[in-house]
Design a protein around this motif. Structure first.
Motif, PDB file in Angstrom:
ATOM      1  N   ASP A   1      73.357 -68.562 125.572  1.00 31.96           N
ATOM      2  CA  ASP A   1      74.698 -69.109 125.396  1.00 31.96           C
ATOM      3  C   ASP A   1      75.434 -69.092 126.732  1.00 31.96           C
TER       4      ASP A   1
ATOM      5  N   GLY B   1      77.950 -68.273 117.650  1.00 32.36           N
ATOM      6  CA  GLY B   1      78.245 -69.590 117.115  1.00 32.36           C
ATOM      7  C   GLY B   1      79.728 -69.802 116.873  1.00 32.36           C
ATOM      8  N   GLU B   2      80.366 -68.786 116.326  1.00 29.26           N
ATOM      9  CA  GLU B   2      81.798 -68.872 116.029  1.00 29.26           C
ATOM     10  C   GLU B   2      82.671 -68.372 117.183  1.00 29.26           C
ATOM     11  N   ARG B   3      82.037 -67.760 118.173  1.00 32.67           N
ATOM     12  CA  ARG B   3      82.736 -67.142 119.311  1.00 32.67           C
ATOM     13  C   ARG B   3      83.748 -66.110 118.829  1.00 32.67           C
ATOM     14  N   THR B   4      83.271 -65.205 118.012  1.00 31.83           N
ATOM     15  CA  THR B   4      84.115 -64.118 117.515  1.00 31.83           C
ATOM     16  C   THR B   4      83.367 -62.798 117.612  1.00 31.83           C
TER      17      THR B   4
ATOM     18  N   THR C   1      88.895 -58.621 114.059  1.00 29.86           N
ATOM     19  CA  THR C   1      88.033 -59.519 114.808  1.00 29.86           C
ATOM     20  C   THR C   1      88.753 -59.946 116.079  1.00 29.86           C
TER      21      THR C   1
ATOM     22  N   ALA D   1      88.597 -63.315 118.921  1.00 29.58           N
ATOM     23  CA  ALA D   1      88.023 -64.606 119.282  1.00 29.58           C
ATOM     24  C   ALA D   1      87.972 -64.746 120.800  1.00 29.58           C
TER      25      ALA D   1
ATOM     26  N   ASP E   1      79.291 -62.890 117.196  1.00 30.35           N
ATOM     27  CA  ASP E   1      78.921 -64.142 116.530  1.00 30.35           C
ATOM     28  C   ASP E   1      79.079 -65.248 117.568  1.00 30.35           C
TER      29      ASP E   1
END
Length: 401
Positions: free
Chosen positions: A262, A81-84, A92, A94, A79
């Motif tokens: 990104d 956008g969330e950097r996860t 998960t 991060a 992800d």
């Protein structure tokens, strides 16, 4: 950037380990390596695992810096956008920066019967399954190896040296990368081991059955075991995560190995496609790309401009059983020269290179950043420029239309 920076590396192969180790240069960077196995797989020795002369694994303690945290799991989605990262185990992770080094594996053979009846050999589990099948087969069982590249040649030679009757199906030509002189040397060694080489027009495999391989010209090669080494593919993690990839699924990046989507995502190894001009899938490229991907991340943390990638090739080495091999010398742009080292000297060179790769990983773990030079391909810049001009021209033509 101030404070601690979390960097996650996906993939613990040659490129991923080199990247993780290089990242430990900074004390304010926390490095996590996510890999599906608890041990390092020395992929360039998988054919030896099949032949019974090596287990093709190395303890991560021997190649990974102490500061790198190893998480044994598989990333199922990024992800951005969330950097996860979503993990198969349910957790998960991060990140502030991500190094995408998922490597490569067996390609979908797309040949009827191949997925069902043939044994691939691109990863540890596949090689172990094939090893078990070889052990279970009678000593007189005939083996058919499909694929004319290094993996096919090495597997055929390894099994032939143990006394197996082996047929190597090459499609068009034996060892496409090799110079004609090197190809003759390999063919001579394979013949000496008793390997039957099938190549030329009509030698493309059209179907695999439980006990035969059928070729385009109608020939049927009978055999008890079929080994499939034709081609490699990359995991579809980037595509599934909405990141742009090339036609093969490699993450598209610029020349600093930064994702086109990104700036927090950097790629290395077989799964990277810088400027849509990827390097040959190989350990040789991976150990150069890994540290440079890390340097891109470190430059961004430091607020400096990352350097463009520099990768150069020296050649291709292929083992031909335990007592011989070939080192095919090349130009920096990865095209073969007329010079090669064969026979026993070639075999010793191959073994020395295999050992040196593991040594390089361990050296980077102990002394990150000591290697400061890269073998540069002077033609790379020209190829990138031509690619950009072609893309710009296509956009202009589309606008006119």
């Amino acid at each position: 950037m101030t404070g601690n920076t979390e960097v996650v590396v996906i993939g613990g192969g040659y490129a991923g380990v080199m990247a993780a180790n290089r990242l430990t240069r900074r004390a304010d960077v926390t490095v996590t390596l996510v890999n599906p196995r608890p041990t390092f797989v020395d992929r360039i020795r998988l054919h030896q695992l099949v032949g019974g002369s090596d287990d093709a694994v190395v303890d991560y303690r021997d190649v990974l810096a102490e500061r790198v945290r190893l998480v044994v799991d598989t990333v199922t989605r990024i992800d951005a956008g969330e950097r996860t990262l979503a993990l198969a185990g349910g957790g998960t992770a991060a990140y502030d920066y991500l190094v995408y080094a998922v490597g490569s594996g067996s390609a979908d053979p797309r040949v009827p019967g191949a997925a069902r009846f043939a044994y691939p050999i691109a990863d540890l589990e596949e090689a172990r399954r094939l090893r078990a099948a070889v052990d279970a087969a009678p000593a007189t069982a005939a083996v058919t190896v499909v694929g004319a590249g290094p993996t096919g040649i090495e597997t055929a030679a390894e099994l032939a040296e143990t006394g197996r009757a082996v047929t190597l199906v090459c499609g068009d030509v034996l060892g496409p990368y090799l110079h004609e002189r090197g190809r003759r040397s390999v063919a001579k060694r394979l013949a000496g081991l008793g390997v039957t080489v099938v190549e030329g027009p009509g030698a493309e495999v059209m179907e695999v059955t439980a006990d035969a391989v059928r070729l385009a010209d109608g020939r049927e090669l009978r055999g008890d075991l079929t080994v499939w080494t034709a081609g490699f593919g990359v995991p579809d993690l980037a595509a599934r995560s909405g990141l742009r990839t090339d036609a093969a699924g490699r993450l598209l990046t610029d020349e600093t190995l930064t994702s086109m989507d990104d700036v927090r995502i950097v790629a290395a190894g077989d799964s990277a496609a810088p400027s849509d001009l990827p390097f040959r899938m190989s350990c040789q490229a991976a150990v150069q790309l890994g540290p440079q991907a890390a340097e891109t991340v470190l430059s961004r943390i430091a607020g400096t401009r990352p350097a463009p990638v520099e990768v150069g090739f020296l050649g291709q080495c292929i083992s031909l059983g335990r007592r011989a091999g070939i080192f095919q010398f090349s130009r920096r742009d990865d095209t073969a020269k007329g010079l090669h080292l064969g026979g026993r000297p070639g075999g010793k060179a191959k073994e020395l290179i295999c050992r040196s790769i593991v040594w390089q990983l361990g050296h980077e773990a102990r002394k990150p950043g000591t290697r400061k030079w890269w073998a540069k391909d002077a033609k790379r810049e020209q190829a990138v420029r031509a690619r950009r001009e072609a893309a710009a021209s296509a956009v202009r033509q589309e606008g006119i239309a």
